[in-house]
Design an enzyme around this catalytic site. Structure first.
Site, PDB file in Angstrom:
ATOM      1  N   GLN A  41     -10.791   3.927  -5.851  1.00 37.53           N
ATOM      2  CA  GLN A  41     -11.486   4.761  -6.834  1.00 37.53           C
ATOM      3  C   GLN A  41     -12.998   4.716  -6.673  1.00 37.53           C
ATOM      4  O   GLN A  41     -13.700   5.617  -7.138  1.00 37.53           O
ATOM      5  CB  GLN A  41     -11.079   4.351  -8.253  1.00 37.53           C
ATOM      6  N   ASP A  43       0.819  -1.201   0.000  1.00 42.33           N
ATOM      7  CA  ASP A  43       0.000   0.000   0.000  1.00 42.33           C
ATOM      8  C   ASP A  43       0.862   1.264   0.000  1.00 42.33           C
ATOM      9  O   ASP A  43       1.815   1.386   0.784  1.00 42.33           O
ATOM     10  CB  ASP A  43      -0.899  -0.010   1.240  1.00 42.33           C
ATOM     11  N   ALA A  44       0.523   2.206  -0.869  1.00 44.21           N
ATOM     12  CA  ALA A  44       1.064   3.576  -0.877  1.00 44.21           C
ATOM     13  C   ALA A  44       2.548   3.635  -0.536  1.00 44.21           C
ATOM     14  O   ALA A  44       2.950   4.275   0.444  1.00 44.21           O
ATOM     15  CB  ALA A  44       0.251   4.453   0.078  1.00 44.21           C
ATOM     16  N   GLU A  58       1.627  -0.038  -4.854  1.00 48.65           N
ATOM     17  CA  GLU A  58       0.788   1.116  -5.150  1.00 48.65           C
ATOM     18  C   GLU A  58       1.683   2.337  -4.996  1.00 48.65           C
ATOM     19  O   GLU A  58       2.201   2.601  -3.912  1.00 48.65           O
ATOM     20  CB  GLU A  58      -0.395   1.229  -4.191  1.00 48.65           C
TER      21      GLU A  58
END
Length: 597
Positions: free
Chosen positions: A380, A244-245, A281
């Site tokens: 999203q 993640d991120a 990501e």
């Protein structure tokens, strides 16, 4: 058995074992250790500095039966008896399916999800990608505020439930990818700062102080997060991790944490004899993310490509707010660029950021499967005010156009759960914080975020309201419902698997388009995907000058001819492949010309 904990700042440490406190010896490097009799299910924790201080859960706990703030329980990861042998399944040629355990079924458990995996295998999915499963406050949540990176959320089924789910997936021929969060821990139940320098004020993230990856004590912090990743891959027989991120991992060391992690994962894959992969990501649009370590890259195996999503979303919905604005100026050109070059922002000016952004990928050297493409993701959808899905925003007909470019395009395709039948139920942001002050802060923060965009507070779903999670649960349709959408996705995946060679570079994809007429033709290896986005005008689109057969279409399409081109009705798509190819001919006979919208 041996108990050990890293607590370099503690003066003394006790092991709390089923109500008894036992002193630990201090070893070099800030580690505290002891041996004690215990077996599976035994509750334990640690007490720091004062013998009567509160009991804290083990930072490396593998099971937290009472939630992230309760004591840990001894568990043996090797005790599970696997029913299905598994040789692994790599990323090249994959079709991913993002799944949130807590809303994939109303039950919200691993076992309930496992019962539905056969449908995904029949559809042609190759890997289920689970959203985070580490413990978080309460019963329901997205999972990105987990605070125990080595453990598994007990309401989902705990570690044994996860093993059963992975085993069932392997029995159905599906690989499993797990979403993990290394960039922050949630605000509730995070005990790591009491044990050591897990966080630093030298860097800051949207969630507060950054994880300490480059300051004093960071060797052990890096080992803590890398160790949890390797444990999940090894002990639960996972095929990959989604990170993640990663752009929020502040790290100034010469050897970045992500390069260290990718090297460790590659070494584990070599040791256990099956492929493993990491998907990042990242919003940096930096080729170094997926570049090889020997070329000074991070060595990650793939990354999500939000630029492709944004271009496709604008083409399908016409939205132009926020970060969509850059893509909305010329949607066909933006979509063409992301299909053939990967990144839309590759060094030029990004108006949303107010600066230049990104760097170009090497089209000839970058395998297209190292970018993941999608029309929908949890972010999203769920980060919209009302959690609107694409089928609700644009209609199932236009969503079918997006599916053609995702499932027969050059990037590794990913569907978000329910997309395969055109689900229109929302997927909203929900939490179950037990701390009333934190619950109110989350509620107010969500409303304030969207008030800036003109939303009334009463229109924003309350994340703490159980009804918000309930609305977000999938309503799995009966076989007869939404059959056309499911058949369309199954047909496209079948075409991809039958005809598209894995490992093609980005340079193998070419695009022609007309911005005014709103059509686009993608040549992706042997496949041709033609899409007419116009809602009211037919289009004649060019096709390559080679023998082609119509393999699938959303609407009846006249026979193709290089001279005349392909005549597409409004809002329609067609997929063509080599004429005379047995698999292609079978696909054409199966459903070419049938409607999907």
């Amino acid at each position: 058995m041996r108990f050990e904990v890293w607590a370099p700042r503690a003066r003394r440490v006790w092991l709390w074992l089923d109500g008894t406190r036992l002193p630990l010896r201090e070893d070099p490097g800030g580690w505290w250790r002891t041996e004690a009799a215990a077996g599976p299910g035994t509750r334990y924790g640690y007490v720091l500095d004062e013998e009567d201080a509160p009991v804290l859960p083990d930072p490396r706990a593998r099971r937290l039966p009472d939630g992230p703030e309760g004591p840990a329980a001894v568990t043996d990861p090797a005790a599970y008896r696997w029913r299905h042998p598994w040789e692994g399944r790599g990323l090249a040629g994959a079709v991913l399916y993002e799944l949130h355990t807590g809303t994939f079924t109303r039950e919200g458990t691993f076992d309930a999800a496992a019962a539905r995996l056969g449908r995904l295998a029949e559809l042609g999915i190759t890997h289920v990608q689970l959203m985070p499963v580490c413990p978080f406050p309460g019963r329901h949540g997205w999972g990105y505020d987990g605070v125990a990176p080595w453990a598994v959320h007990e309401p989902y089924g705990g570690p044994e439930g996860l093993a059963r789910l992975v085993d069932a997936a392997h029995g159905a021929g599906l690989g499993v990818v797990l979403d993990v969060v290394h960039n922050h821990l949630g605000p509730s139940g995070n005990v790591l700062p009491r044990f050591g320098p897990y966080f630093t004020d030298r860097h800051h993230t949207p969630w507060g102080s950054a994880v300490n990856l480059d300051g004093r004590g960071s060797d052990e912090v890096r080992a803590y997060f890398a160790g949890s990743a390797l444990a999940f891959l090894r002990d639960f027989r996972l095929d990959g991790l989604r990170l993640d991120a990663v752009h929020e991992l502040a790290d100034d060391r010469a050897l970045p944490f992500l390069a260290e992690l990718s090297a460790a994962v590659d070494a584990l894959a070599e040791r256990i004899g099956r492929p493993l992969f990491l998907i990042a990501e990242s919003d940096r649009n930096d080729p170094r993310t997926i570049a090889a370590r020997e070329h000074h890259g991070l060595g990650l195996h793939a990354q999500w490509n939000d630029d492709f999503h944004h271009a496709l979303h604008v083409a399908l919905t016409g939205e132009s707010q926020g970060y969509y604005a850059d893509f909305a100026r010329a949607p066909m050109a933006a979509l063409a660029k992301t299909l053939t070059e990967g990144f839309f922002h590759d060094g030029g000016y990004a108006a949303f950021r107010g600066r230049g952004h990104g760097r170009a990928l090497d089209r000839a050297a970058t395998p297209a499967h190292r970018l993941v493409g999608y029309a929908q993701t949890h972010d999203q959808i769920g980060n919209r005010a009302l959690g609107d899905r694409l089928a609700a925003l644009a209609g199932p007909g236009r969503a079918a156009l997006g599916a053609a470019l995702v499932l027969c395009g050059p990037l590794t395709p990913m569907l978000f759960m329910g997309e395969e039948w055109g689900a229109r139920t929302p997927w909203q942001f929900f939490t179950d914080h037990q701390d009333p002050a934190l619950a109110q802060a989350v509620r107010q923060g969500r409303r304030a975020e969207f008030a800036a965009h003109g939303w009334a507070a009463e229109d924003i779903p309350d994340p703490q309201d159980p009804a918000t999670r309930e609305r977000s649960c999938l309503r799995h349709p009966a076989d007869a419902e939404y059959a056309e959408v499911t058949a369309w996705c199954r047909r496209l995946i079948g075409i991809r698997r039958a005809l598209l060679p894995p490992g093609l570079p980005l340079a193998a994809a070419t695009v022609e388009y007309d911005e005014e007429q709103r059509w686009l033709t993608l040549c992706n290896g042997p496949l041709v995907v033609a899409v007419n986005f116009s809602p009211d005008r037919p289009a004649t689109v060019p096709v390559p000058d080679r023998p082609l057969a119509l393999l699938a279409a959303t609407h009846p399409v006249p026979p193709a001819g290089p001279a005349a081109g392909l005549r597409l009705p409004p809002e329609s798509a067609a997929v063509l492949g080599p004429a005379g190819d047995q698999a292609g001919s079978e696909r054409s006979a199966e459903g070419g010309g049938e409607g999907a919208g």
